[in-house]
Design an enzyme around this catalytic site. Structure first.
Site, PDB file in Angstrom:
ATOM      1  N   CYS A   1      -5.769   7.936  -5.611  1.00  0.00           N
ATOM      2  CA  CYS A   1      -6.353   7.219  -6.747  1.00  0.00           C
ATOM      3  C   CYS A   1      -7.739   7.737  -7.114  1.00  0.00           C
ATOM      4  O   CYS A   1      -8.036   8.006  -8.287  1.00  0.00           O
ATOM      5  CB  CYS A   1      -6.388   5.715  -6.475  1.00  0.00           C
ATOM      6  SG  CYS A   1      -7.373   5.209  -5.043  1.00  0.00           S
TER       7      CYS A   1
ATOM      8  N   HIS B   1      -8.585   0.655  -4.096  1.00  0.00           N
ATOM      9  CA  HIS B   1      -7.809   1.281  -5.172  1.00  0.00           C
ATOM     10  C   HIS B   1      -8.630   1.321  -6.451  1.00  0.00           C
ATOM     11  O   HIS B   1      -9.425   0.410  -6.725  1.00  0.00           O
ATOM     12  CB  HIS B   1      -6.508   0.505  -5.420  1.00  0.00           C
ATOM     13  CG  HIS B   1      -5.564   1.213  -6.357  1.00  0.00           C
ATOM     14  ND1 HIS B   1      -5.084   2.480  -6.121  1.00  0.00           N
ATOM     15  CD2 HIS B   1      -5.026   0.837  -7.555  1.00  0.00           C
ATOM     16  CE1 HIS B   1      -4.274   2.843  -7.119  1.00  0.00           C
ATOM     17  NE2 HIS B   1      -4.240   1.867  -7.994  1.00  0.00           N
TER      18      HIS B   1
ATOM     19  N   GLU C   1      -2.789   5.572 -13.223  1.00  0.00           N
ATOM     20  CA  GLU C   1      -3.144   5.475 -11.812  1.00  0.00           C
ATOM     21  C   GLU C   1      -2.310   6.391 -10.942  1.00  0.00           C
ATOM     22  O   GLU C   1      -1.175   6.746 -11.269  1.00  0.00           O
ATOM     23  CB  GLU C   1      -2.986   4.031 -11.322  1.00  0.00           C
ATOM     24  CG  GLU C   1      -1.561   3.514 -11.352  1.00  0.00           C
ATOM     25  CD  GLU C   1      -1.396   2.133 -10.736  1.00  0.00           C
ATOM     26  OE1 GLU C   1      -2.215   1.751  -9.869  1.00  0.00           O
ATOM     27  OE2 GLU C   1      -0.441   1.428 -11.115  1.00  0.00           O
TER      28      GLU C   1
END
Length: 281
Positions: free
Chosen positions: A96, A155, A167
């Site tokens: 990420c 994240h 993402e």
């Protein structure tokens, strides 16, 4: 004459059925990866475009991917906690924060967000910050969304607008466009300033150094710097005396990007930092 019998679309659908024609289909969700709302800066739009190029190319999520010497996809690693990562060392891809790093490096021509999700969220290049309680209303494409807590942000994703985000989500999947998950894990968002940074900048030293909610050791922990980090210092003050790593100092610096305090022992420079005002003046 029909009176208040419902929306026009209902009448159209009814007529279509009576005439034997299919009713109009409901509009599908926009699954394309692109800027989906106006108002973002040119740099933010370029970051979205760079991330979306990787989505369109079908690049894999790889654990640890994107954290090489230069921004870009790298082979991943096996995550001991995730059996789905067994093939990550065979795949070029991003995790990420690796995707965020790459997108903003492409957008700005400089590696301005090199680090993990927490370091990217707490960047000294913040142009604005938004809490979970504010929802999506104030956000613009290119803003960075994070999940976790102030002590553990795990994240990060790039907002596209219209409730959608790009993402690198998890092992075993490719980069994707998703609905923003405004669940209990959503922490907030940051808007990146790609230009010059205002305010005194310093560098920390040491590893695992905690910032505090107040300028004292007994205060609640906020965030631990994993290693030397560039920080923006808002002001400094004399407070609780601290002795650590062979130094003693009673000066603490307020870090606006963390809404937290740090003993000046771990800020490179003199005990009282040059060019930083005293708090409250």
């Amino acid at each position: 004459m029909l009176r208040r019998s419902g929306p026009v679309c209902t009448l159209i659908a009814l007529l279509a059925v009576l005439l034997g024609a299919p009713a109009p289909a409901a509009a599908a969700a926009d699954d394309s990866c692109r800027v989906l709302a106006p108002g973002a800066s040119a740099a933010a739009e370029r970051a979205v475009a760079a991330a979306c190029e990787q989505v369109a190319a079908g690049v894999w999520y790889t654990w640890g991917g994107g954290h090489g010497p230069e921004p870009g996809a790298t082979y991943g690693q096996v995550d001991p906690s995730d059996p789905a990562s067994e093939h990550d060392p065979e795949r070029l891809g991003f995790d990420c924060s690796g995707l965020v790093r790459y997108a903003y490096a492409r957008a700005t021509g400089s590696d301005i967000l090199n680090g993990v999700a927490s370091a990217q969220y707490y960047t000294h290049r913040a142009a604005g910050r938004f809490t979970a309680a504010q929802g999506l209303a104030p956000l613009l494409p290119g803003d960075l969304l994070v999940w976790g807590t102030s002590r553990d942000l795990h994240h990060i994703a790039i907002y596209l607008g219209a409730g959608r985000m790009a993402e690198a989500r998890q092992s075993g999947t490719k980069l994707m466009v998703s609905d923003v998950r405004l669940n209990s894990g959503y922490h907030g968002a940051v808007r990146v300033n790609p230009g010059p940074v205002e305010g005194p900048l310093f560098r920390t030293w040491g590893t695992g150094v905690w910032t505090k909610a107040e300028p004292k050791l007994s205060a609640a922990r906020v965030y631990a710097f994993p290693g030397p980090t560039t920080i923006r210092v808002g002001c400094q003050k004399h407070a609780e005396e601290v002795t650590s790593d062979g130094y003693t100092n009673d000066v603490w610096s307020y870090l606006p990007d963390y809404d937290a305090w740090m003993t000046n022992i771990y800020v490179q420079g003199p005990a009282w930092l040059d060019g930083v005002p005293a708090c409250g003046t």
